[in-house]
Motif scaffolding. Structure first.
Motif, PDB file in Angstrom:
ATOM      1  N   ASP A   1      -6.797   4.020 -10.392  1.00 42.58           N
ATOM      2  CA  ASP A   1      -7.514   4.734  -9.332  1.00 42.58           C
ATOM      3  C   ASP A   1      -7.372   4.083  -7.964  1.00 42.58           C
ATOM      4  OD1 ASP A   1      -8.758   6.674 -11.134  1.00 42.58           O
ATOM      5  OD2 ASP A   1      -9.942   4.966 -11.857  1.00 42.58           O
ATOM      6  N   ALA A   2      -7.151   2.772  -7.934  1.00 38.26           N
ATOM      7  CA  ALA A   2      -7.137   2.071  -6.648  1.00 38.26           C
ATOM      8  C   ALA A   2      -6.445   0.729  -6.794  1.00 38.26           C
ATOM      9  CB  ALA A   2      -8.559   1.872  -6.130  1.00 38.26           C
ATOM     10  N   VAL A   3      -6.169   0.115  -5.634  1.00 38.43           N
ATOM     11  CA  VAL A   3      -5.594  -1.225  -5.568  1.00 38.43           C
ATOM     12  C   VAL A   3      -6.567  -2.109  -4.796  1.00 38.43           C
ATOM     13  CG1 VAL A   3      -3.722  -2.649  -4.641  1.00 38.43           C
ATOM     14  CG2 VAL A   3      -3.203  -0.425  -5.675  1.00 38.43           C
ATOM     15  N   ALA A   4      -6.892  -3.267  -5.364  1.00 33.99           N
ATOM     16  CA  ALA A   4      -7.746  -4.243  -4.695  1.00 33.99           C
ATOM     17  C   ALA A   4      -6.899  -5.418  -4.221  1.00 33.99           C
ATOM     18  CB  ALA A   4      -8.836  -4.743  -5.650  1.00 33.99           C
ATOM     19  N   THR A   5      -7.160  -5.902  -3.012  1.00 31.93           N
ATOM     20  CA  THR A   5      -6.437  -7.052  -2.480  1.00 31.93           C
ATOM     21  C   THR A   5      -7.428  -8.042  -1.876  1.00 31.93           C
ATOM     22  OG1 THR A   5      -6.120  -6.316  -0.191  1.00 31.93           O
ATOM     23  CG2 THR A   5      -4.561  -5.479  -1.839  1.00 31.93           C
ATOM     24  N   GLY A   6      -6.915  -9.212  -1.517  1.00 29.66           N
ATOM     25  CA  GLY A   6      -7.741 -10.251  -0.924  1.00 29.66           C
ATOM     26  C   GLY A   6      -7.780 -10.224   0.582  1.00 29.66           C
ATOM     27  N   HIS A   7      -7.433  -9.115   1.190  1.00 23.92           N
ATOM     28  CA  HIS A   7      -7.498  -9.024   2.646  1.00 23.92           C
ATOM     29  C   HIS A   7      -8.944  -9.028   3.135  1.00 23.92           C
ATOM     30  CE1 HIS A   7      -3.360  -7.378   2.139  1.00 23.92           C
ATOM     31  NE2 HIS A   7      -3.169  -7.975   3.302  1.00 23.92           N
ATOM     32  N   TYR A   8      -9.140  -9.589   4.324  1.00 24.81           N
ATOM     33  CA  TYR A   8     -10.456  -9.619   4.944  1.00 24.81           C
ATOM     34  C   TYR A   8     -10.597  -8.415   5.867  1.00 24.81           C
ATOM     35  CZ  TYR A   8     -11.340 -14.325   3.191  1.00 24.81           C
ATOM     36  OH  TYR A   8     -11.561 -15.414   2.370  1.00 24.81           O
ATOM     37  N   ALA A   9     -11.227  -7.370   5.351  1.00 23.74           N
ATOM     38  CA  ALA A   9     -11.518  -6.148   6.096  1.00 23.74           C
ATOM     39  C   ALA A   9     -12.590  -5.404   5.319  1.00 23.74           C
ATOM     40  CB  ALA A   9     -10.270  -5.289   6.268  1.00 23.74           C
TER      41      ALA A   9
ATOM     42  N   PHE B   1       0.812  -1.211   0.000  1.00 24.90           N
ATOM     43  CA  PHE B   1       0.000   0.000   0.000  1.00 24.90           C
ATOM     44  C   PHE B   1       0.851   1.268   0.000  1.00 24.90           C
ATOM     45  CE2 PHE B   1      -2.633  -3.365   1.651  1.00 24.90           C
ATOM     46  CZ  PHE B   1      -3.796  -3.186   0.932  1.00 24.90           C
ATOM     47  N   ALA B   2       2.091   1.145  -0.394  1.00 24.93           N
ATOM     48  CA  ALA B   2       2.945   2.320  -0.593  1.00 24.93           C
ATOM     49  C   ALA B   2       3.588   2.204  -1.969  1.00 24.93           C
ATOM     50  CB  ALA B   2       3.997   2.433   0.500  1.00 24.93           C
ATOM     51  N   ALA B   3       4.524   1.286  -2.117  1.00 28.33           N
ATOM     52  CA  ALA B   3       5.202   1.135  -3.411  1.00 28.33           C
ATOM     53  C   ALA B   3       4.223   0.769  -4.519  1.00 28.33           C
ATOM     54  CB  ALA B   3       6.298   0.073  -3.286  1.00 28.33           C
ATOM     55  N   VAL B   4       3.347  -0.209  -4.263  1.00 23.32           N
ATOM     56  CA  VAL B   4       2.390  -0.625  -5.298  1.00 23.32           C
ATOM     57  C   VAL B   4       1.401   0.496  -5.596  1.00 23.32           C
ATOM     58  CG1 VAL B   4       0.483  -2.205  -5.809  1.00 23.32           C
ATOM     59  CG2 VAL B   4       2.605  -3.082  -4.817  1.00 23.32           C
ATOM     60  N   LEU B   5       0.858   1.105  -4.545  1.00 20.24           N
ATOM     61  CA  LEU B   5      -0.127   2.162  -4.766  1.00 20.24           C
ATOM     62  C   LEU B   5       0.506   3.360  -5.460  1.00 20.24           C
ATOM     63  CD1 LEU B   5      -2.982   3.160  -4.390  1.00 20.24           C
ATOM     64  CD2 LEU B   5      -2.376   3.922  -2.086  1.00 20.24           C
ATOM     65  N   ASP B   6       1.716   3.723  -5.073  1.00 16.25           N
ATOM     66  CA  ASP B   6       2.397   4.840  -5.731  1.00 16.25           C
ATOM     67  C   ASP B   6       2.576   4.567  -7.218  1.00 16.25           C
ATOM     68  OD1 ASP B   6       2.537   6.164  -3.355  1.00 16.25           O
ATOM     69  OD2 ASP B   6       4.660   5.740  -2.983  1.00 16.25           O
TER      70      ASP B   6
ATOM     71  N   GLU C   1      -5.069   8.423   3.118  1.00 17.27           N
ATOM     72  CA  GLU C   1      -4.838   8.499   1.681  1.00 17.27           C
ATOM     73  C   GLU C   1      -4.775   7.101   1.064  1.00 17.27           C
ATOM     74  OE1 GLU C   1      -4.151  10.186  -2.095  1.00 17.27           O
ATOM     75  OE2 GLU C   1      -4.968  10.989  -0.216  1.00 17.27           O
ATOM     76  N   GLN C   2      -4.148   6.172   1.750  1.00 10.17           N
ATOM     77  CA  GLN C   2      -4.075   4.801   1.248  1.00 10.17           C
ATOM     78  C   GLN C   2      -5.436   4.129   1.269  1.00 10.17           C
ATOM     79  OE1 GLN C   2      -1.026   3.717   4.029  1.00 10.17           O
ATOM     80  NE2 GLN C   2       0.598   3.753   2.483  1.00 10.17           N
ATOM     81  N   LEU C   3      -6.217   4.363   2.319  1.00 15.83           N
ATOM     82  CA  LEU C   3      -7.542   3.764   2.394  1.00 15.83           C
ATOM     83  C   LEU C   3      -8.461   4.284   1.293  1.00 15.83           C
ATOM     84  CD1 LEU C   3      -8.129   3.796   6.263  1.00 15.83           C
ATOM     85  CD2 LEU C   3      -7.645   1.812   4.817  1.00 15.83           C
ATOM     86  N   ARG C   4      -8.296   5.548   0.912  1.00 12.86           N
ATOM     87  CA  ARG C   4      -9.136   6.120  -0.149  1.00 12.86           C
ATOM     88  C   ARG C   4      -8.875   5.453  -1.502  1.00 12.86           C
ATOM     89  NH1 ARG C   4     -12.018  10.550   1.121  1.00 12.86           N
ATOM     90  NH2 ARG C   4     -11.467  11.706   3.016  1.00 12.86           N
ATOM     91  N   HIS C   5      -7.746   4.822  -1.635  1.00 12.51           N
ATOM     92  CA  HIS C   5      -7.393   4.180  -2.905  1.00 12.51           C
ATOM     93  C   HIS C   5      -7.271   2.671  -2.746  1.00 12.51           C
ATOM     94  CE1 HIS C   5      -6.681   8.001  -4.971  1.00 12.51           C
ATOM     95  NE2 HIS C   5      -6.071   8.415  -3.875  1.00 12.51           N
ATOM     96  N   SER C   6      -8.031   2.101  -1.812  1.00 13.77           N
ATOM     97  CA  SER C   6      -7.979   0.664  -1.561  1.00 13.77           C
ATOM     98  C   SER C   6      -9.362   0.049  -1.706  1.00 13.77           C
ATOM     99  CB  SER C   6      -7.453   0.386  -0.145  1.00 13.77           C
ATOM    100  OG  SER C   6      -6.144   0.876   0.028  1.00 13.77           O
TER     101      SER C   6
END
Length: 384
Positions: free
Chosen positions: A120-128, A107-112, A160-165
């Protein structure tokens, strides 16, 4: 939205990518190459960064019908995660590399990079779960499936990271995800979950550290000392082989006079002294933490809960924030808490933020809850 789906090669990230497509997003799958020498990474299900994982991710992307690329972040991963892991253990602390990977890599290097490429965003398989609060801020909450909830390892994410997750699986249980993967024809439907630390090839953290640390370790041996009597019970080959709360593998021979097991109470890396004693001496209800990361607004004082392990209990707590220092008063004591671990703060199901434990203390003592009776902090976890 135009999004990147981080695909680890596991069932969770594959279903997350498929759901993102189904939601109408334009999706590009990526797999992170995190090893400088992929052949040295694990086979099977013990890690999460194997060659087999890369192939599984590519096949899943083909089934879903999305473009797929591999992003090489091995140098960044080695510097920010592996080197940090070694430095922390050399200093007598117990880090969680999955939190660091989420913070620095996923959520830093990949999102950047994704934002730089126009995504616009990064999607992952995390449970949240994510939702927008009344104040307009994006809130992160625990997953519906509390047994798979991974909000603890995501507590390092800022606003900022949450807005793009995107976390498409937060409202689903793991069995339902596997069933959905099978319906979609994804071959990873029955793939086992990953465990342990991906860059430790055989799961032997102490052996790996002994090989890798070299001159970075402040000592290569020392005494194991009884906290009550001060007696030297044995020797060890490096403090990096121990963590607070450890019971097994002490190799001190004879039992304590009372017949009860001993646990690691303190680690002093400079002198090489490892202090052991009874379990009751592990009880703490005061925690000083540093380097906070806030998911939204910064609280002055919080009456909420704190989680101290990736799969540990929540402890009712009063949290006071003063600049970069976080004072945590536990209303129920915790056992075997080590400097270097993360304290993740909650207000109900909402994640407020996290901080790194610098020191612990004890004002009161009580019997541990069942999940605190473990002898070592459990292995960290990541979104698969």
């Amino acid at each position: 939205m135009n999004i990147v789906a981080a695909m680890s090669g596991g069932v969770d990230s594959a279903v997350a990518a498929a759901r993102a497509v189904e939601a109408g997003h334009t999706v590009t799958g990526i797999h992170l190459a995190l090893s400088r020498n992929p052949a040295s990474y694990r086979s099977g299900a013990r890690g999460c960064c194997t060659i087999e994982d890369a192939n599984d991710a590519r096949r899943a992307a083909d089934v879903i019908g999305i473009p797929f690329y591999v992003w090489d972040l091995s140098d960044r991963f080695h510097e920010d995660v592996v080197e940090d892991f070694m430095d922390e253990y050399a200093a007598g602390r117990t880090p969680n590399p999955c939190l660091r990977c989420n913070e620095k890599i996923k959520f830093a290097a990949v999102l950047d990079r994704a934002l730089g490429l126009g995504f616009d965003a990064v999607a992952t398989g995390h449970y949240a779960r994510l939702r927008t609060g009344d104040d307009g801020l994006v809130e992160m909450h625990r997953a519906v499936d509390h047994g798979k909830d991974q909000s603890y390892v995501l507590g390092v994410l800022d606003q900022e990271q949450l807005r793009h997750s995107l976390f498409p699986l937060g409202d689903t249980s793991k069995p339902a995800v596997r069933e959905e993967a099978a319906r979609r024809g994804l071959l990873v439907a029955d793939k086992p979950d990953s465990h342990d630390i991906c860059f430790v090839a055989d799961g032997d953290n102490a052996g790996w550290l002994a090989e890798k640390l070299g001159d970075r370790a402040p000592n290569h041996g020392g005494d194991i000392v009884d906290a009550t009597s001060g007696e030297v019970l044995g020797q060890h080959t490096g403090t990096y082989g121990f963590t607070i709360g450890q019971r097994k593998g002490l190799r001190i021979g004879r039992p304590a006079p009372d017949g009860k097991p001993r646990f690691v109470l303190d680690i002093e890396p400079v002198s090489g002294t490892v202090t052991v004693g009874p379990r009751e001496e592990l009880a703490v209800d005061r925690i000083a933490a540093v380097r906070p990361r806030w998911c939204g607004s910064v609280p002055d004082r919080l009456h909420g809960t704190v989680q101290l392990r990736a799969h540990g209990d929540e402890h009712p707590a009063v949290v006071t924030v003063t600049g970069e220092e976080v004072a945590i008063e536990l209303l129920t004591p915790a056992y075997g808490i080590a400097p270097g671990q993360a304290a993740v703060l909650y207000d109900g199901t909402r994640v407020v933020g996290s901080a790194t434990i610098a020191s612990t203390g004890r004002h009161l003592a009580a019997e541990p809850s069942p999940s605190d009776r473990q002898t070592r902090p459990p292995g960290p976890g990541g979104g698969r």
